[in-house]
Write an enzyme that holds these catalytic residues in place. Structure first.
Site, short mmCIF file in Angstrom:
data_model
loop_
_atom_site.label_atom_id
_atom_site.label_comp_id
_atom_site.label_asym_id
_atom_site.label_seq_id
_atom_site.Cartn_x
_atom_site.Cartn_y
_atom_site.Cartn_z
N CYS A 90 0.91 -1.25 -0.16
CA CYS A 90 -0.04 -0.12 0.03
C CYS A 90 0.82 1.26 0.01
O CYS A 90 1.33 1.70 0.93
CB CYS A 90 -0.91 -0.08 1.18
SG CYS A 90 -2.12 1.47 1.46
N CYS A 123 -0.48 4.21 1.79
CA CYS A 123 -0.32 3.88 3.29
C CYS A 123 1.01 4.33 3.65
O CYS A 123 1.36 4.83 4.56
CB CYS A 123 -0.81 2.63 3.85
SG CYS A 123 -2.18 2.10 3.08
N ASP A 124 1.82 3.48 3.27
CA ASP A 124 3.41 3.63 3.59
C ASP A 124 4.31 4.63 2.73
O ASP A 124 5.43 4.67 3.24
CB ASP A 124 3.99 2.19 3.57
CG ASP A 124 3.03 1.05 4.59
OD1 ASP A 124 2.52 1.78 5.48
OD2 ASP A 124 2.74 0.03 4.18
P1 FAD Z 1 -10.05 -5.10 7.23
O1 FAD Z 1 -9.30 -4.22 7.90
O2 FAD Z 1 -9.74 -5.72 6.23
O3 FAD Z 1 -10.52 -6.42 8.38
C1 FAD Z 1 -11.63 -7.15 8.09
C2 FAD Z 1 -11.42 -8.04 9.38
O4 FAD Z 1 -12.52 -9.19 9.22
C3 FAD Z 1 -10.15 -9.14 9.47
O5 FAD Z 1 -9.73 -8.93 10.77
C4 FAD Z 1 -10.77 -10.45 9.24
O6 FAD Z 1 -9.87 -11.29 10.26
C5 FAD Z 1 -12.33 -10.34 9.88
N1 FAD Z 1 -12.95 -11.41 9.21
C6 FAD Z 1 -12.78 -11.81 7.70
N2 FAD Z 1 -13.71 -12.80 7.25
C7 FAD Z 1 -14.24 -13.18 8.63
C8 FAD Z 1 -15.32 -13.92 9.21
N3 FAD Z 1 -15.80 -14.89 8.38
N4 FAD Z 1 -15.57 -14.08 10.59
C9 FAD Z 1 -15.11 -13.12 11.46
N5 FAD Z 1 -14.24 -12.32 11.03
C10 FAD Z 1 -13.84 -12.13 9.86
N6 FAD Z 1 -5.59 2.67 5.44
C11 FAD Z 1 -5.35 3.86 5.62
O7 FAD Z 1 -6.31 4.58 5.71
N7 FAD Z 1 -4.04 4.55 6.23
C12 FAD Z 1 -3.07 3.63 6.29
O8 FAD Z 1 -2.05 4.04 6.74
C13 FAD Z 1 -3.32 2.02 5.60
N8 FAD Z 1 -2.12 1.57 6.07
C14 FAD Z 1 -2.20 0.05 5.67
C15 FAD Z 1 -1.05 -0.76 5.76
C16 FAD Z 1 -1.17 -2.08 5.30
C17 FAD Z 1 0.12 -2.78 5.54
C18 FAD Z 1 -2.45 -2.42 4.74
C19 FAD Z 1 -2.52 -3.94 4.48
C20 FAD Z 1 -3.38 -1.69 4.76
C21 FAD Z 1 -3.33 -0.45 5.17
N9 FAD Z 1 -4.50 0.42 5.01
C22 FAD Z 1 -4.20 1.94 5.51
C23 FAD Z 1 -5.80 -0.12 4.45
C24 FAD Z 1 -6.69 -0.40 5.52
O9 FAD Z 1 -6.22 -1.11 6.26
C25 FAD Z 1 -8.01 -0.71 5.08
O10 FAD Z 1 -8.45 0.08 3.89
C26 FAD Z 1 -9.00 -1.14 6.31
O11 FAD Z 1 -8.41 -1.77 7.08
C27 FAD Z 1 -10.22 -2.05 5.59
O12 FAD Z 1 -10.95 -1.85 6.76
P2 FAD Z 1 -12.34 -3.10 6.81
O13 FAD Z 1 -13.34 -2.55 7.90
O14 FAD Z 1 -12.88 -3.13 5.37
O15 FAD Z 1 -11.71 -4.22 7.36
#
Ligand code: FAD
Ligand code: NAP
Length: 347
Positions: free
Chosen positions: A141, A144-145
């Site tokens: 990303c 992000c980084d």
């Molecule tokens: P996610 O964060 O994807 O989390 C989903 C969760 O649901 C996970 O923990 C998973 O285990 C759980 N899950 C999945 N399936 C199931 C199931 N069947 N039952 C129960 N639980 C389940 N964004 C920024 O804005 N700023 C940043 O600096 C930034 N840095 C990042 C750095 C990295 C290395 C990465 C990989 C991403 C970064 N992002 C950043 C992007 C950001 O993390 C994502 O856009 C955001 O976390 C997405 O959120 P979400 O709520 O969709 O779910």
């Protein structure tokens, strides 16, 4: 167990939905997963260090700390958090049925509505050296980084030939001394406008027919071994940063064949809403967003999902109440004859 609303996921989308639904007194139950989809409870931000673009934290905040705070806020308003993974969903009729991992033979739990916030994960190449330099030069990303000091005025590399790769490479030109894009085929897949921007940028070099085969360095990433896929010739390329932009995989296994998804597997929502193709199921966060994929956009869509869910449940409750003949006693007989009732006059 029956719940009014169940939230599946534990990233910013899930916790924002939880805060809104709990404050609406819907007693949400949130399944945060147990390493679901290979990601710890708390989601993708638990895999990173500083988050510098989430509003409210002028000095930045560690990803884990931000997610711990969101979890605490969900609990504060009465969300029940269960550290288990939802293994199976049946969306064919309401109430929806679901089963938990390791208890798939047990009787199903049920919910009137579901907020799906299972997120996505960036595809990785699993190069030799990738584990050593993950988050020590290698990232999936750039937005992000990319701004961290280790990449300032250093040669950076992006792998991929789509719009994400073009966008990430152009973004990185603000920080790196040079950005090299490795494309495995002889052409880019990015849109015409992004292709033009990329190829015309003075700090960008695109190497076609090229793949990375190994990541090397000391404590941090320093170089890549790259290969011309046509003749197998290998050489070293200086690289203090390597950014994968080879696509994401939305976590949609649970809803496969039950919700409409696009050609890349993302859940389709009605534009401008969190509504999916099944009434009562709302999707939020990266599982339905292939474009922005940020913590703040995920949180925003979690809020939308919660507000829409609350409204639907309230409307349904109201119409159920209206449809049920509310018996109002109008006359009591003392002679042993049954009392007379009339239906709710509002029906
Ligand atoms: P996610 O964060 O994807 O989390 C989903 C969760 O649901 C996970 O923990 C998973 O285990 C759980 N899950 C999945 N399936 C199931 C199931 N069947 N039952 C129960 N639980 C389940 N964004 C920024 O804005 N700023 C940043 O600096 C930034 N840095 C990042 C750095 C990295 C290395 C990465 C990989 C991403 C970064 N992002 C950043 C992007 C950001 O993390 C994502 O856009 C955001 O976390 C997405 O959120 P979400 O709520 O969709 O779910
Ligand atoms: P994408 O279009 O699927 O492109 C992925 C790229 O990664 C392709 O060039 C692909 O190469 C390459 N790739 C895949 N696996 C690889 C591997 N193992 N090794 C090396 N290269 C590999 O994904 P995306 O760029 O993330 O875009 C996803 C969607 O979002 C697209 O619809 C895109 O248009 C959209 N999007 C739009 C914007 C914008 O409009 N600004 C920005 C970002 C994303 P091949 O071409 O050889 O398969």
């Amino acid at each position: 167990m029956h719940s009014r609303v169940v939230i599946i996921g534990s990233g910013p989308a899930a916790h924002t939905a939880a805060v809104y639904l709990a404050r609406a007194e819907l007693k949400p139950v949130l399944y945060e997963g147990m390493l679901a989809n290979g990601i710890a409870a708390g989601g993708q931000l638990t895999t990173t260090t500083d988050v510098e673009n989430y509003p409210g934290f002028p000095k930045g905040i560690m990803g884990q700390e931000l997610m711990d705070a969101m979890r605490e806020q969900s609990i504060r308003f009465g969300t029940e958090i269960i550290t288990q993974t939802v293994a199976k969903l049946d969306l064919s009729a309401r109430p929806f049925k679901y089963w938990l991992e390791w208890a798939e033979d047990a009787a199903p739990h049920t919910a009137d509505a579901i907020v799906l916030a299972t997120g996505a994960s960036a595809k990785r190449l699993h190069l030799p050296g990738e584990e050593t330099y993950w988050q020590a030069g290698i990232s999936a990303c750039a937005v992000c980084d990319g701004a961290v000091p280790i990449f300032r005025n250093k040669p950076l590399v992006v792998i991929g030939g789509g719009d994400s790769a073009a966008e990430e490479a152009l973004f990185l030109t603000k920080y790196g001394s040079k950005v090299t894009v490795l494309v495995r085929k002889g052409k880019l897949r990015a849109s015409t406008i992004m292709t033009k921007r990329l190829l015309n940028h003075p700090k960008v070099e695109v190497l076609f027919h090229t793949r990375a085969v190994e990541a090397k360095g000391g404590k941090l990433l320093e170089k890549l071994i790259i290969e011309d896929v046509r003749d197998g010739e290998q050489r070293e390329l200086e690289a203090n940063g390597l950014f994968y932009a080879i696509g994401h995989e939305p976590a949609t296994a649970l809803v496969k064949g039950q919700l409409d998804v696009d050609e890349d597997g993302y859940v389709i929502t009605v534009p401008g809403t969190a509504e999916t193709s099944v009434r009562g199921v709302f999707a939020a966060g990266d599982v339905q967003d292939k474009r922005y994929r940020q913590a703040i956009t995920s949180a925003g869509s979690g809020c939308m999902a919660a507000l829409e869910c609350e409204r639907l449940l309230a409307e349904e409750e109201e119409s159920e109440t209206d449809a049920k003949p509310i018996m109002v006693e109008v006359k009591k007989e003392s002679n042993g004859v049954a009392p007379e009732y009339k239906s709710n006059p509002l029906v």
